[in-house]
Scaffold this active site. Structure first.
Site, PDB file in Angstrom:
ATOM      1  N   ASP A 246       0.844  -1.193   0.000  1.00  0.00           N
ATOM      2  CA  ASP A 246       0.000   0.000   0.000  1.00  0.00           C
ATOM      3  C   ASP A 246       0.877   1.240   0.000  1.00  0.00           C
ATOM      4  O   ASP A 246       1.884   1.280  -0.711  1.00  0.00           O
ATOM      5  CB  ASP A 246      -0.944  -0.030   1.209  1.00  0.00           C
ATOM      6  CG  ASP A 246      -2.311   0.543   0.885  1.00  0.00           C
ATOM      7  OD1 ASP A 246      -2.403   1.771   0.744  1.00  0.00           O
ATOM      8  OD2 ASP A 246      -3.273  -0.231   0.751  1.00  0.00           O
ATOM      9  N   HIS A 277      -3.774   5.706   3.699  1.00  0.00           N
ATOM     10  CA  HIS A 277      -4.467   4.484   3.290  1.00  0.00           C
ATOM     11  C   HIS A 277      -3.765   3.239   3.810  1.00  0.00           C
ATOM     12  O   HIS A 277      -4.401   2.322   4.348  1.00  0.00           O
ATOM     13  CB  HIS A 277      -4.593   4.428   1.770  1.00  0.00           C
ATOM     14  CG  HIS A 277      -5.596   3.440   1.281  1.00  0.00           C
ATOM     15  ND1 HIS A 277      -5.277   2.138   0.986  1.00  0.00           N
ATOM     16  CD2 HIS A 277      -6.924   3.562   1.050  1.00  0.00           C
ATOM     17  CE1 HIS A 277      -6.363   1.502   0.573  1.00  0.00           C
ATOM     18  NE2 HIS A 277      -7.379   2.335   0.607  1.00  0.00           N
ATOM     19  N   SER A 443     -11.619  -2.038  -0.520  1.00  0.00           N
ATOM     20  CA  SER A 443     -10.265  -2.087   0.034  1.00  0.00           C
ATOM     21  C   SER A 443     -10.296  -2.024   1.542  1.00  0.00           C
ATOM     22  O   SER A 443      -9.272  -2.204   2.195  1.00  0.00           O
ATOM     23  CB  SER A 443      -9.404  -0.955  -0.514  1.00  0.00           C
ATOM     24  OG  SER A 443      -9.837   0.273  -0.005  1.00  0.00           O
TER      25      SER A 443
END
Length: 1071
Positions: A246, A277, A443
């Protein structure tokens, strides 16, 4: 997209939005569009980056020396790019080269010719949108104009989002659909419209209401799955090596106990997460904060920073990171990204290699829902655990992508995906530095399942984990333990919602075995078994294909031992014929099992259920320390609904074969008004983006079958209408000839829904790809009009190249004509309907002010009776495509089928005012021409290919060229069942009572002529093989009888002549 809690200040936005709504309605009347400004042309390219894959793993220095020794490097034609990252200490199987564009083709050919080189491909640049952020370029985001420079490579759709920020009035944002190649930037020049703001207001109110409910009911997602029960047993993810690919994570983050390693694979000099994120995903998996607990707080976190702060990544970064993950022997890997390009082979094959090394990969299925056929890669791979999203009410989240997989189209059928679903709306996770926040998206659902997987891995002792757990066994535990939801079908929910405690019971007692997923196909289990439960089986139909997945928990490599077997539960089951296709090698961990199901002609009047099991024996090599081969028998339970064969007039055949989708080429969207989805990538299948059309036809009493082979591979006498919708491919000459025969002499109805095709527009939709250093131009329009015109030429019908837009009303129904085309040739005695539309073809399809156009009456809808058949043509298919439908034209299709299948004429559609007294042909109007600057054969299933009927066709024509010779015969019947006349419906003449009876005339040179003679008496091939030497008997008998009959008639004629001559009348009479 990601979502924090809405506060009370959110309600203050509503009055402001109402004010904005009023102002926008007065200042910007709907509809208007603006002409986008284009940046200058990109500079002349100099070098392009390529990935060279080698046959063996070696240190990078050895690969470089090998290339230097075998290629040389005169004039510095190429340059080896050194990669400074943690993987550099390990052997690798690829290198990165920069090659001069002037000699690129030559150098690539030289490199690919080397013995130790596997292949050469362009380095792709990956980009995704996170947290609803704006792209740096602030570009259009979707609408390409000449000179527009777009980011290259693989599309990544937005995996998570902030629902309070993600969709503002006039943003033009979709529902997570694929955007630009470089980034999903907001449209700066989108005009605010009444309808857009109204939808946003409704969405905002729904969000506020939902958040108020959550403020009362919110609880930890870990508690909803019962994670505390496993924590109480001492299972907390200890010593599980968890990789998170990520945006990285910051050191010493207070929410994590074990940040084992942070690695940077980007070109930025930082290990930190500056977007949030990656930190959030890690928190869902392994966070320890009491407000946002993770599932496995003792898991060892390996943070791979593979995206920059600009949300950009490259193929080589992923390949190196994957290689490193293999080298350090990780256990689980979460990848909360995805895109539609399942043909990016370096990426896809590296994922296979990763799972083959016993790393369990969990990936988000995509945020392109509620559209069908929008599964993202790599989650759509069978070796990856693909995760969809649900809300706290166990409803499929609107953003969650739907199946089926589209790899197998057109000849096969897609697999069931996602594998499982998990909560993905308003999930709590960690912020960048400290504290918690709420996000939504698949996600978010993906790390929920990854956390569950970490917890399950920790159930087994460390020394036994790799012996028992692998991608297949873990998927078996999740699928078999999942709770099936009521309402969604299998291509929306997979096996259902993850059940941690049920999967725990399976894992702790797991013994290596193989299994089939899904394990049951029940035609009575609706809606879960959609689309199979919507339409029964019947004799004479195209094979119904079911694509199941084989999970082999016994080993990374497996084999099918002997052919699969069908075991019917009673004698009625013998009416079912199943042909099987399956993986030759089950690797890595998974394979496929295809069931091609037909009801035999003996069952043409059977009504009832057929039940039984399909068994498949799978074996794998012995595990380390074992001597015996591992074996397992998989079982697939079938319960199939069977009905008598419907009449011809109620049977519709859908042409799937001539549809081309992305990937591999730049296939543009059908509606140019849609700006947030530049590609046609949803499959164009009845069970993907045309699923509402399929349901409508079934509700209307039609039986719809799919043809994934050329038009020579179906028996036209069995169908009322052939439906051609939004087709992009070419046609074989044999197809054109056969279709003419089918319509004129066999009574087949033909319904065509076309699309826009304009070369100037395609040129202006091009964009410059930074990676391939070339212009990307659509390989065709919304449909391939030149090919369709060739197909329709025998009937005197042709489409033009205008791009028409507007609303029209007919028979009390209003419809939207969205980027459709016009009809320029049509015979006399037909019926033609014209309406006033705006033509944007002169603008090249770019969006300009509507006031700059003038409306013109142009024909778009035609009906024609020709020979024994009937034809209907319409210039737009967007009204049937659920992806970007404004208003549906199902009412029109029903009236079209009434005409083409049953000769029922609607009084409005067949009014005298619409009748053509003279043929339509505009003088000087040149028909649309094919592009000469595109290598269309690279994407076509026709150009340069062999005409052959594949496994989606009737069994009797597999491997042949199809039904080129029509013959007549009788239906065979099963003792105790009456024979049924399939009927010609209203399409065949009453004078041709046998018009519906035909058979196969294989074109193979190896087939004996006697087979063709035998088919005169039998509707199908013989049920059992017949020796070729015995085939002479029947034709010999027929020939002998014919000769004797001729001889007898000749003798009678001679006797009559002798009598007349003997009478002496002197009058000559014709015998």
């Amino acid at each position: 997209m990601i979502k924090p809690h809405l506060t009370t200040t959110t309600t203050l936005i509503l009055p402001f939005l109402f004010l904005l709504l009023s102002i926008s309605f007065h200042l910007f009347p709907f509809p208007q569009t603006l002409t986008p400004t284009h940046p200058p042309l990109p500079p002349s390219p100099s070098r392009t980056t390529h990935i060279v894959r080698f046959v063996h793993y070696k240190h990078a220095r050895e690969h470089l020396l090998y290339l230097r020794e075998n290629l040389g490097n005169k004039n510095n034609r190429w340059e080896w790019i050194e990669r400074r990252n943690p993987a550099a200490a390990y052997p690798t199987d690829f290198g990165v080269l920069e090659i001069d564009d002037e000699v690129r083709v030559e150098v690539v050919e030289e490199v690919e010719g080397l013995e130790l080189v596997k292949d050469v491909s362009v380095e792709f640049r990956y980009t995704r949108g996170l947290l609803g952020r704006r792209g740096d370029d602030g570009g259009d985001g979707c609408v390409f104009g000449e000179g527009r420079k777009r980011g290259p490579g693989k599309f990544f759709t937005r995996m998570s989002f902030d629902e309070s920020e993600g969709r503002m009035c006039g943003s033009g944002g979709g529902n997570g659909s694929v955007g630009s190649r470089s980034r999903r930037s907001l449209l700066q020049h989108e005009v605010v419209s009444l309808y857009v703001c109204y939808d946003v207001l409704k969405m905002l109110w729904s969000t506020v209401h939902h958040s108020l409910l959550l403020s009362v009911q919110r609880t930890q997602v870990t508690s909803l799955f019962g994670a505390d029960a496993l924590w109480a047993k001492g299972y907390t993810g200890e010593k599980v090596k968890m990789a998170i690919f990520d945006t990285g994570i910051r050191a010493e983050h207070p929410h994590f106990r074990h940040i084992k390693e942070r690695t940077n694979w980007t070109n930025e000099d930082t290990l930190n997460d500056n977007l949030g994120h990656g930190t959030f995903v890690a928190g869902v998996i392994a966070g320890q904060d009491s407000e946002c607990l993770g599932f496995a707080p003792d898991a060892e976190v390996y943070a791979f920073r593979v995206f920059t702060d600009a949300q950009v990544s490259y193929t080589s970064w992923f390949l190196d990171a994957f290689n490193y993950a293999i080298a350090i022997n990780l256990d689980v890997l979460n990848l909360s990204i995805g895109g539609p390009d399942h043909l990016d082979l370096p990426f896809v094959e590296k994922v296979w290699e990763l799972t083959a090394n016993n790393i369990i990969m969990v990936s988000a299925i995509g945020n392109d829902g509620p559209l069908y056929g929008t599964l993202n890669n790599p989650a759509d791979q069978s070796d990856v655990i693909g995760v969809g999203g649900i809300d706290y009410s166990d409803h499929i989240a609107s953003f969650s992508s739907r199946g089926m997989s589209t790899w197998e189209i057109p000849h096969g059928y897609g697999r069931v995906k996602p594998d499982v679903v998990a909560y993905g709306r308003d999930i709590m996770g960690s912020k960048i530095s400290t504290g918690c926040r709420s996000l939504s998206g698949t996600s978010v659902a993906s790390p929920v399942v990854a956390g569950v997987v970490c917890l399950l891995v920790s159930v087994l002792p460390v020394n036994k984990r790799k012996q028992v757990l692998n991608p297949a066994s873990m998927k078996q535990a999740l699928i078999e333990g999942a709770a099936k939801l009521s309402g969604p079908h299998m291509y929306e929910q997979g096996a259902g919602r993850v059940d941690l405690l049920e999967s725990y019971e399976i894992i702790k007692n797991y013994e290596p075995r193989a299994s089939i997923v899904p394990s049951v196909l029940d035609f009575l289990d609706c809606p879960y078994s959609w689309p199979f439960c919507r339409q029964p089986l019947y004799a004479g139909a195209m094979p119904v294909i079911f694509n199941a997945t084989i999970l082999n928990g016994m080993g990374v490599t497996g084999y099918v031992d002997g052919p699969p077997t069908w075991h019917p539960s009673n004698e009625d089951g013998n009416l079912l014929s199943i042909h099987f296709t399956h993986s030759g090698i089950i690797w890595p961990w998974t394979g496929y099992l295809g069931l091609h199901m037909q009801i035999k002609e003996e069952g043409s009047q059977f009504l009832g259920l057929i039940e039984g099991n399909v068994t498949v024996k799978v074996y794998s090599p012995p595990a380390p320390g074992e001597k015996a081969v591992r074996t397992s028998t998989c079982v697939l339970q079938l319960r199939l609904n069977v009905i008598p064969t419907p009449p011809r007039s109620k049977r519709v055949l859908w042409d799937q074969f001539h549809s081309i989708k992305y990937p591999p080429g730049y296939i543009p969207r059908d509606s140019l008004d849609v700006r947030n989805d530049i590609l046609d990538w949803h499959g164009d299948h009845l069970h993907t983006n045309f699923h509402t059309l399929y349901n409508m036809l079934r509700d209307a009493g039609y039986y719809v079958e799919t043809l994934g082979s050329p038009l020579t591979c179906f028996d036209a006498r069995q169908y009322g209408t052939l439906l051609l919708v939004d087709l992009e491919d070419e046609y074989f000459e044999e197809e054109i000839k056969k279709l003419k025969e089918d319509v004129l002499n066999t009574g087949l109805g033909l319904a065509v829904f076309a699309e826009w095709y304009n070369v100037d527009t395609m040129v202006k939709m091009r964009f410059f790809d930074d990676n391939t250093r070339s212009w990307w131009t659509p390989v065709t329009g919304g449909a391939n009009i030149p090919a369709l015109n060739d197909l329709l030429a025998p009937f005197g019908i042709s489409f033009g190249d205008k791009i028409l837009n507007g609303d029209f009303t007919m028979d009390g129904a209003q419809s939207r004509y969205a980027s459709g085309t016009n009809i320029v040739k049509f015979p006399a005695a037909g019926y033609l309907h014209s309406f006033p539309f705006l033509d944007s073809s002169d603008s090249g399809g770019t969006h300009v002010l509507a006031s700059s156009f003038t409306k013109e009456d142009l024909p778009i809808l035609g009906f024609l009776e020709l020979g024994e058949g009937r034809i209907s043509v319409y210039g737009d298919s967007n009204c049937l495509d659920s992806s970007h439908m404004v208003t549906n034209c199902h009412w029109l299709l029903r009236k079209i089928l009434d005409f083409t299948s049953m000769n029922i004429k609607d009084p409005v559609l067949f009014s005298e005012s619409a009748r053509q007294d003279a043929p339509l042909y505009e003088n000087g109007n040149k028909l649309p021409s094919r592009r000469t600057d595109v290598n269309f054969s690279a994407y076509s299933s026709v150009m340069g290919k062999e005409l052959i009927c594949r496994s989606d066709s009737r069994f009797e024509v597999w491997g042949t060229k199809g039904y080129n010779v029509q013959v007549r015969g009788r239906n065979r019947r099963l003792p105790g069942h009456q024979a049924i006349d399939l009927g010609g419906g209203f399409n065949s003449s009453l004078l041709r009572s046998d018009a519906n009876k035909s058979t196969v005339a294989p074109q193979s040179k190896r087939d004996s002529l006697s087979n063709k003679y035998l088919s005169l008496l039998y509707r199908d091939e013989l049920d059992t093989p017949v020796q070729a030497e015995s085939h002479w008997l029947l034709p010999a008998l027929v020939s002998a009888c014919g000769f004797l009959l001729f001889l007898n008639c000749w003798r009678i004629r001679q006797k009559r002549r002798r009598r007349r001559r003997g009478s002496g009348s002197g009058v000559f009479l014709w015998p």
